[in-house]
Scaffold this active site. Structure first.
Site, short mmCIF file in Angstrom:
data_model
loop_
_atom_site.label_atom_id
_atom_site.label_comp_id
_atom_site.label_asym_id
_atom_site.label_seq_id
_atom_site.Cartn_x
_atom_site.Cartn_y
_atom_site.Cartn_z
CB SER A 169 45.89 -67.27 22.04
OG SER A 169 45.27 -66.07 22.42
CG MET A 170 40.72 -66.56 20.93
SD MET A 170 39.57 -65.86 19.74
CE MET A 170 39.51 -64.17 20.33
CG ASP A 215 49.41 -63.20 27.69
OD1 ASP A 215 48.97 -62.24 27.07
OD2 ASP A 215 49.16 -64.39 27.41
CG HIS A 247 49.24 -63.68 23.92
ND1 HIS A 247 48.40 -64.44 24.71
CD2 HIS A 247 48.68 -63.71 22.67
CE1 HIS A 247 47.39 -64.90 23.98
NE2 HIS A 247 47.54 -64.47 22.75
O1 9J3 Z 1 44.00 -65.99 20.21
C1 9J3 Z 1 44.39 -64.98 20.80
O2 9J3 Z 1 45.52 -64.45 20.63
C2 9J3 Z 1 43.38 -64.34 21.72
C3 9J3 Z 1 43.74 -63.01 22.21
C4 9J3 Z 1 42.95 -61.94 21.53
O3 9J3 Z 1 43.37 -61.39 20.55
O4 9J3 Z 1 41.76 -61.64 22.08
C5 9J3 Z 1 41.16 -60.40 21.68
C6 9J3 Z 1 39.73 -60.62 21.36
#
Ligand code: 9J3
Ligand code: ZN
Length: 300
Positions: A169-170, A215, A247
Site C-alpha cells: 500500500s503506502m 481493492d 487491498h
Molecule cells: O497504506 C495504505 O493502506 C494506503 C491506503 C490508504 O489508507 O490511503 C488513504 C489515505
C-alpha cells in the site's frame, strides 16, 4: 567467458582425458546440495527451481532471525531481519519491506521467512510512525538497507551491491520512491500500492507491481495500473492483478505473491535466469491472476 576443462584440452592421451573427466566429477560432487554455485553466475544461490519449489511455504535454506529495536536505529522504526542460517554459500542479496498506512511490521512479516528461505536476507520494518506517507516510507526503506549493510549483525552476510525493496500500500508507494531515489537498487515489488504521484520516468530498477481486482482502498484503476503505466516502457516491468483479492491480500501468506516475487527477486537481484521461465511468457489469466502485463523477454 567461462571455459570448461574439456574444451581447453588438446591432444592429451586417454589417461589425460580420464583425469580431466574425474576432476569434473569431483568438482560437481563438491558443489552439490543447496550450496551449488554456477561458475557462470557468481550470484546464483540454491538448487534449480521448479513450480513446486517457488510455491512451497519454505525454500531450501533454514532461516534465523534477529529483532532490531527502534531505539537502536535512526531513519526507520526497527524491524526483524530474516536470513539464511548457514554461511556456506557466502553472501546473499537483500531486501527491505515496508508495511502500509496505520499498519505494523507484523502485517508483512510472512514475507520474511518465505523469501529468506529461498536465499535472501529480508528486513521487514516498522516505519517511524504508522501515519508516514509514501515518500517517507521510501526514505525509511533506504535507511533500513543502509543499516542492514553497514551496521547490522548480519552485514557480513549481505552483498551490498544486490539490494531490493518491497512494500504494501503506502509502503508499495514508498517502494517506488526508494527506487526513484536509488537507481542502484536491483528489484522493486510494490504490493497493492498507493501513491498520488503516477509519473515514474526516473525509475531504472526492474519493477513488479501487484494489484488486487477487488481493492476498494487503492483501486487498481487509480493506483496499481497507472503506477505501472507511469514506469518507463523501456524498463523491465510487470503488472500482475490478483483475482478474487482485496487491498489486504498481501497481509497474509499468499502463494501467488510469493512465487512471482521470488522469481522477480531471483531474476534481477541474483541475475538468475533459471527463474525466467516463471516470468516469461507472462502468466495467463487464471483463478489466481486476473490480468498480467509486462515486457518479455527481459532486457537487463
Ligand atoms: O497504506 C495504505 O493502506 C494506503 C491506503 C490508504 O489508507 O490511503 C488513504 C489515505
Ligand atoms: Zn486491470
Amino acid at each position: 567467458m567461462h571455459q570448461h576443462p574439456h574444451t581447453s584440452r588438446r591432444k592429451g592421451g586417454r589417461l589425460a582425458g580420464l583425469t580431466a573427466a574425474l576432476a569434473v566429477v569431483v568438482g560437481l560432487t563438491t558443489l552439490s546440495g543447496p550450496g551449488a554455485h554456477a561458475a557462470d553466475n557468481p550470484y546464483e544461490r540454491g538448487p534449480a527451481p521448479t513450480e513446486s519449489s517457488i510455491e512451497a511455504l519454505r525454500g531450501p535454506y533454514a532461516v534465523s532471525d534477529i529483532s532490531v529495536s527502534s531505539l537502536s536505529v535512526t531513519g526507520f522504526g526497527g524491524g526483524t531481519i530474516y536470513y539464511p542460517t548457514s554461511t556456506a554459500d557466502g553472501t546473499f542479496g537483500a531486501i527491505a519491506v515496508s508495511p502500509g498506512f496505520t499498519a505494523y511490521e507484523s502485517s508483512i512479516a510472512w514475507l520474511g521467512p518465505r523469501l529468506a528461505s529461498q536465499g535472501f536476507v529480508v528486513f521487514t520494518i516498522d516505519t517511524r510512525t504508522t501515519l508516514d506517507q509514501p515518500d517517507s516510507r521510501g526514505e525509511q526503506l533506504l535507511a533500513a538497507l543502509d543499516y542492514l549493510t553497514q551496521r547490522s549483525a548480519v552485514r557480513g552476510r549481505v552483498d551490498s551491491s544486490r539490494l531490493g525493496v518491497m512494500g504494501h500500500s503506502m509502503g508499495g508507494g514508498g517502494t517506488l520512491e526508494a527506487a526513484k531515489d536509488r537507481p542502484s537498487l536491483q528489484a522493486a515489488i510494490p504490493l497493492t500500492p498507493w501513491n498520488l504521484d503516477k509519473t515514474w520516468p526516473e525509475v531504472r530498477t526492474p519493477t513488479l507491481i501487484f494489484g488486487a481486482d477487488g481493492d476498494t482502498i487503492a483501486p487498481v484503476s487509480s493506483h496499481a495500473e497507472p503506477l505501472y503505466t507511469g514506469l518507463p516502457s523501456s524498463l523491465d516491468r510487470a503488472y500482475l492483478e490478483l483475482n478474487g483479492a482485496s487491498h489486504f491480500t498481501p497481509n497474509s501468506s499468499n502463494t501467488t505473491i510469493a512465487k512471482y516475487s521470488i522469481s522477480w527477486l531471483k531474476r534481477f537481484i541474483d541475475n538468475d535466469t533459471r527463474y525466467e521461465q516463471f516470468l516469461c511468457p507472462l502468466p495467463r489469466p487464471s483463478l489466481t491472476i486476473e490480468e498480467s502485463r509486462g515486457n518479455c523477454p527481459h532486457t537487463s
